[in-house]
Design an enzyme around this catalytic site. Sequence first.
Site, short mmCIF file in Angstrom:
data_model
loop_
_atom_site.label_atom_id
_atom_site.label_comp_id
_atom_site.label_asym_id
_atom_site.label_seq_id
_atom_site.Cartn_x
_atom_site.Cartn_y
_atom_site.Cartn_z
CG ASP A 348 2.99 -4.01 11.97
OD1 ASP A 348 2.23 -3.63 11.07
OD2 ASP A 348 3.19 -3.36 13.01
CD GLU A 401 2.91 -1.91 7.52
OE1 GLU A 401 2.01 -1.05 7.44
OE2 GLU A 401 3.37 -2.28 8.61
#
Length: 520
Positions: A348, A401
């Site tokens: 993330d 990401e």
Amino acid sequence: MKPMANKGTAAINESLSPTTTERYEDRNFVDTSGPVWNYSILFDDDIFTFQQGTNYSMYQKFGSKPMTVLDKQGYHFTVWAPNATKISVIGEFNKWDLDSHQLLPRWDNSGIWEGFIPGIEKGTPYKYRIHGYKGAITEKGDPFGSYWTKRPDTATITWDFKYKWQDKEWMQQRKKSNALDAPWSVYEVHLASWMRPDRNNETWYNDYFQIAERLVPYVKEMGFTHVELMPVMEHPFDGSWGYQCTGYFAPTARFGEPEGLMYLIDQLHQNDIGVILDWVPSHFPHDDHGLFMFDGTHTYEYADMRKGFHPDWNSYIFNYKRGEVKSFLISSARFWFDLFHIDGIRVDAVSSIIKLDYSRSHGQWEPNEFGGNGNLEAIAFIKDLNETIFRDFPDTQSIAEEATDWPGVSKPTFMGGLGFGMKWMMGWMHDTLDYFKIDPFFRPHHQNKFSFSMMYFYDENFMLPISHDEVVHGKSPMIYKMPGDEWQKFANLRTLYTYMWTHPGARLLFMGSEFGQTSE
């Protein structure tokens, strides 16, 4: 040898004679004179690699570990708190007594405290009570705990994994399913809200076994090749997606015991469905029982808040320069591959990790030593992370990401890249949604948004995401992003998905979007 839990590490180091030191390092020597036995399970190499940032199996020895010492069963405790002056294990086993079970600091100035407590059984809640810098006292959960109590309690639970895996066939052939040239159709799932048993009760969830019973046949019927589980690591707030983690080695207790998650993954594998876990090494919350100010100082986070505080999420950023923190994080990633048989991690907020000026204006950040905006130690951490994953688990994937044009995100490290296997294609997502929001009559004038992705598609190994981020915070569900009446909205959304599934690359769809869910 007398118990020395009341003394600081430096004082112990001064008091040790060569003979005493030799006995302390001898695995056959155990001091049983106190309630906490002076017994170490760490070797010199464990300490050295931990400090150098290259000990990626810390979960094997840190935290609470069941063992038998001199025919006595109990748990050995190991915790890193370099600025502590005293640490006690408190829990139900000693009626939360503040001082009765004090750990002993190692003689080598490593900042590690340890000891064996006989008689503690599996399933016992406990915390570390830490006397730290300038008299600060904190009560913390175990950073390496593998099971935590349910909210509102914030203790760790002694545990010992007991599970017999049945996914041997998948593990032997998963290289084909996880390869870059394999068909990837990923279903992104938030376990707390997928088929919630009572939508009016926000604290009542299906357990891991009930989720497996419902999720596995659904995913298989829909034809998805993988599921991506939004963070299942322990986190404090029920109303969140789970991206503020407190337990980096623990499946959340909201859905049951850790073996329940093993069962869910096992069932998915037995049905030829891969499992990706969201993993958050970018930041962590400031909850009292978590990692923040662990021993009264900035132990896990940067002390300089220009690097250590995340303004977007009101959380704190790991100190990637500190070897012990780097060992902690990569050990966490490796833990899920090793013990839970996962097929990949989606890391993330990579942009916030590698860029010093992420969400910061002029004057709020300091350039690196070469004058650039890259966080050099964070970039080194990411490269080591990916090298470790692909070295130890070559039939898996790591996915970034990353929302900027940072070059080489999914290129190997030996080619100057960050080493990820894939990168989310955020530009494609934004252009595609912008295009399909336009009335079809006017779309011929905006074909560049439809076709531009192929201009840069071959720069990276891309995954096309329509994720949870696109249907929250007032952005509206997918069906309501489409123009026209109800029939036209559904027709447009079917067309979008057809385009998405025929576009080169892997693809990911958030739960509910597949049937046109009408609420966020």
